[in-house]
Scaffold this motif. Sequence first.
Motif, PDB file in Angstrom:
ATOM      1  N   ARG A 175       0.814  -1.212   0.000  1.00 31.69           N
ATOM      2  CA  ARG A 175       0.000   0.000   0.000  1.00 31.69           C
ATOM      3  C   ARG A 175       0.849   1.264   0.000  1.00 31.69           C
ATOM      4  NH1 ARG A 175      -5.228   1.019   0.888  1.00 31.69           N
ATOM      5  NH2 ARG A 175      -5.602  -1.166   1.396  1.00 31.69           N
ATOM      6  N   TRP A 176       1.946   1.271   0.792  1.00 35.32           N
ATOM      7  CA  TRP A 176       2.772   2.472   0.880  1.00 35.32           C
ATOM      8  C   TRP A 176       3.467   2.781  -0.446  1.00 35.32           C
ATOM      9  CZ3 TRP A 176       7.905   2.297  -0.336  1.00 35.32           C
ATOM     10  CH2 TRP A 176       8.511   1.032  -0.342  1.00 35.32           C
ATOM     11  N   ALA A 177       3.636   1.775  -1.304  1.00 33.12           N
ATOM     12  CA  ALA A 177       4.365   1.965  -2.557  1.00 33.12           C
ATOM     13  C   ALA A 177       3.450   2.190  -3.754  1.00 33.12           C
ATOM     14  CB  ALA A 177       5.255   0.747  -2.816  1.00 33.12           C
ATOM     15  N   ARG A 178       2.154   2.222  -3.541  1.00 30.94           N
ATOM     16  CA  ARG A 178       1.248   2.406  -4.663  1.00 30.94           C
ATOM     17  C   ARG A 178       1.369   3.815  -5.233  1.00 30.94           C
ATOM     18  NH1 ARG A 178      -4.198  -0.548  -2.276  1.00 30.94           N
ATOM     19  NH2 ARG A 178      -3.277  -2.636  -2.067  1.00 30.94           N
ATOM     20  N   LYS A 179       1.354   3.889  -6.542  1.00 34.29           N
ATOM     21  CA  LYS A 179       1.505   5.172  -7.212  1.00 34.29           C
ATOM     22  C   LYS A 179       0.420   6.150  -6.787  1.00 34.29           C
ATOM     23  CE  LYS A 179       2.268   4.918 -11.605  1.00 34.29           C
ATOM     24  NZ  LYS A 179       2.019   4.778 -13.067  1.00 34.29           N
ATOM     25  N   SER A 180      -0.816   5.684  -6.768  1.00 38.68           N
ATOM     26  CA  SER A 180      -1.923   6.575  -6.416  1.00 38.68           C
ATOM     27  C   SER A 180      -1.787   7.098  -4.991  1.00 38.68           C
ATOM     28  CB  SER A 180      -3.255   5.840  -6.572  1.00 38.68           C
ATOM     29  OG  SER A 180      -3.270   4.654  -5.784  1.00 38.68           O
ATOM     30  N   THR A 181      -1.304   6.250  -4.074  1.00 36.48           N
ATOM     31  CA  THR A 181      -1.147   6.668  -2.682  1.00 36.48           C
ATOM     32  C   THR A 181      -0.111   7.771  -2.550  1.00 36.48           C
ATOM     33  OG1 THR A 181      -1.723   4.446  -1.892  1.00 36.48           O
ATOM     34  CG2 THR A 181      -0.555   5.884  -0.347  1.00 36.48           C
TER      35      THR A 181
END
Length: 201
Positions: free
Chosen positions: A15-21
Motif C-alpha cells: 500500500r505504501w508503494a502504490r503510485k496513487s497513494t
Amino acid sequence: MSTASSASSVTRPPRWARKSTLVLAITILALAVFGATTQTWIEVRLDPAGASNSDLHVQGNKAATAVTALAVVALAGGLAASIAGTIARWITAALIALSAAGIILAAVTVILDPLGAAQGSIAAATGVSGGQADASVTAFPVLAIIAGSLLAVFAVVLPLAGRHWTSRTKYDAAARGKTSSNEPVDEIDSWDSLSRGEDPT
C-alpha cells in the motif's frame, strides 16, 4: 508458462508503494502548504504601548514569499512522478526534497524572527520601516513545517516505491511492446489505459 502461474508471479505493490497513494499524499501536502501561505502567519501590533487597535495581519505569502512558489514546485513534482520513468522519477524526487527543505527553512526563519519577516508588510502599511512593533507567529508556519517535513519523507520514498510500479506510464508499456492483461494496476494506471482506449478491467 500458464496464465495462472504468470498471474501468481506478479504481486501487487504494498500500500505504501502504490503510485496513487504517493501521488495523492504529495498533492495533498503541497496544497496544504500552499493553503497555509494564504493565512495569517504573523500578528503585528504597530503601537505596543497604545490602546488603539493597530494590529497588522501578515499572510504567509508576504512573510515568506518563497514558500508559495516552492509549494507549487512540489505539487508539480508529485503530479509529474505519476508519469515519470526511473531516471525522471529520481530527478522529481530531488526537486520535491529541495522544495520541502526550502519550505521548512523559510517557515523556521519566520518563527525565529517574526518581526524581521513582517518588516516589508509594516513598511507597506505605514510607510516606515524599522519602527517599534510587537510581532507574534500563528500556528500556520508550524503547519507548513510539518507538511514540508512529510513532503521530504515522501520524496525519499518516491524512487524506492517506483521499483514496485510494474507499468508506470503508457510510454513504458509501449516500449515493452505489450502489457500483461493480468498485471495489477492502480487507479492512475487505469486512467492511462482508458486514455489509450483500453478497458482496464
